[in-house]
Design a protein around this motif. Structure first.
Motif, mmCIF file in Angstrom:
data_model
loop_
_atom_site.group_PDB
_atom_site.id
_atom_site.type_symbol
_atom_site.label_atom_id
_atom_site.label_comp_id
_atom_site.label_asym_id
_atom_site.label_seq_id
_atom_site.Cartn_x
_atom_site.Cartn_y
_atom_site.Cartn_z
ATOM 1 N N SER A 133 0.840 -1.188 0.000
ATOM 2 C CA SER A 133 0.000 0.000 0.000
ATOM 3 C C SER A 133 0.878 1.241 0.000
ATOM 4 N N SER A 158 -1.562 3.899 5.841
ATOM 5 C CA SER A 158 -1.918 2.510 5.568
ATOM 6 C C SER A 158 -1.769 1.618 6.797
ATOM 7 N N THR A 209 0.758 -6.696 2.851
ATOM 8 C CA THR A 209 -0.100 -6.099 1.836
ATOM 9 C C THR A 209 -1.585 -6.250 2.113
ATOM 10 N N TYR A 234 -6.601 -5.547 -3.065
ATOM 11 C CA TYR A 234 -7.335 -4.607 -3.908
ATOM 12 C C TYR A 234 -8.138 -5.401 -4.927
ATOM 13 N N PRO A 283 -2.092 -5.580 -4.794
ATOM 14 C CA PRO A 283 -1.982 -4.248 -5.379
ATOM 15 C C PRO A 283 -0.957 -4.214 -6.516
#
Length: 181
Positions: free
Chosen positions: A12, A17, A78, A81, A86
């Motif tokens: 991110s 984040s 992570t 998404y 991502p």
């Protein structure tokens, strides 16, 4: 194992984040003899293009390859998404996979952890990340993946969650080639 460096790839780019905060907590709470270093500037990597990799490699890509080459282990931290990893993380793995067969990530013990505000905690992104890293040449270590939902728990303060994340780092650090046989 002592004197082990774990390089963290954060999936991110957002300043606030949760996954960056997890990476920072793992860095700040690293076991004795372990240095957890967070790779910075992933947003500066151009999208992987073999034409860019043919001559003078972009500085950000060269720096990341150097960091991974010097590290003993690699950990992706992570979110997920749209059901996958991502793009910034996928792009980093693409750069690390080249030159084909001898990329910086080849042979590096690799794990993935993270949290998302979904019931599944990012498990699809984590599976995709592990698969991609394995295809790129990393040695994906079993029992390192932690996919944590952030819906009903404060990931950064819950003792059970933090213990699972620290245990994942310790498992990655303790991995030896003998285990792969």
């Amino acid at each position: 194992m002592s004197d082990t460096t774990v390089l963290v790839l954060v999936g991110s780019l957002r300043a606030d984040s949760l996954n960056r905060k997890i990476a920072e907590a793992l860095r700040d709470q690293a076991p004795a003899g372990v240095t957890v270093e967070i790779a910075e500037n992933l947003e500066q990597l151009p999208f992987y293009n073999e034409d860019l990799d043919a001559g003078d490699v972009p500085a950000a890509a060269a720096a990341l390859r150097d960091q991974v080459s010097r590290a003993d282990r690699v950990l992706a931290v992570t979110p997920e998404y749209n059901g996958t990893m991502p793009a910034v993380l996928n792009n980093a793995i693409d750069w690390l996979s080249r030159p084909y067969g001898v990329g910086a990530i080849k042979g590096k013990p690799f794990g993935v952890v993270g949290a998302t505000p979904t019931p599944y905690g990012g498990k699809w992104a984590h599976a995709d990340t592990a698969r991609s890293a394995g295809i790129a040449g990393a040695v994906v270590v079993e029992d390192v993946t932690v996919s944590q939902s952030a819906l009903e728990v404060d990931v950064l303060s819950d003792p059970e969650v933090l213990a699972r994340l620290r245990a994942a780092v310790q498992t990655l650090v303790d991995y030896t080639e003998v285990e792969a046989a």
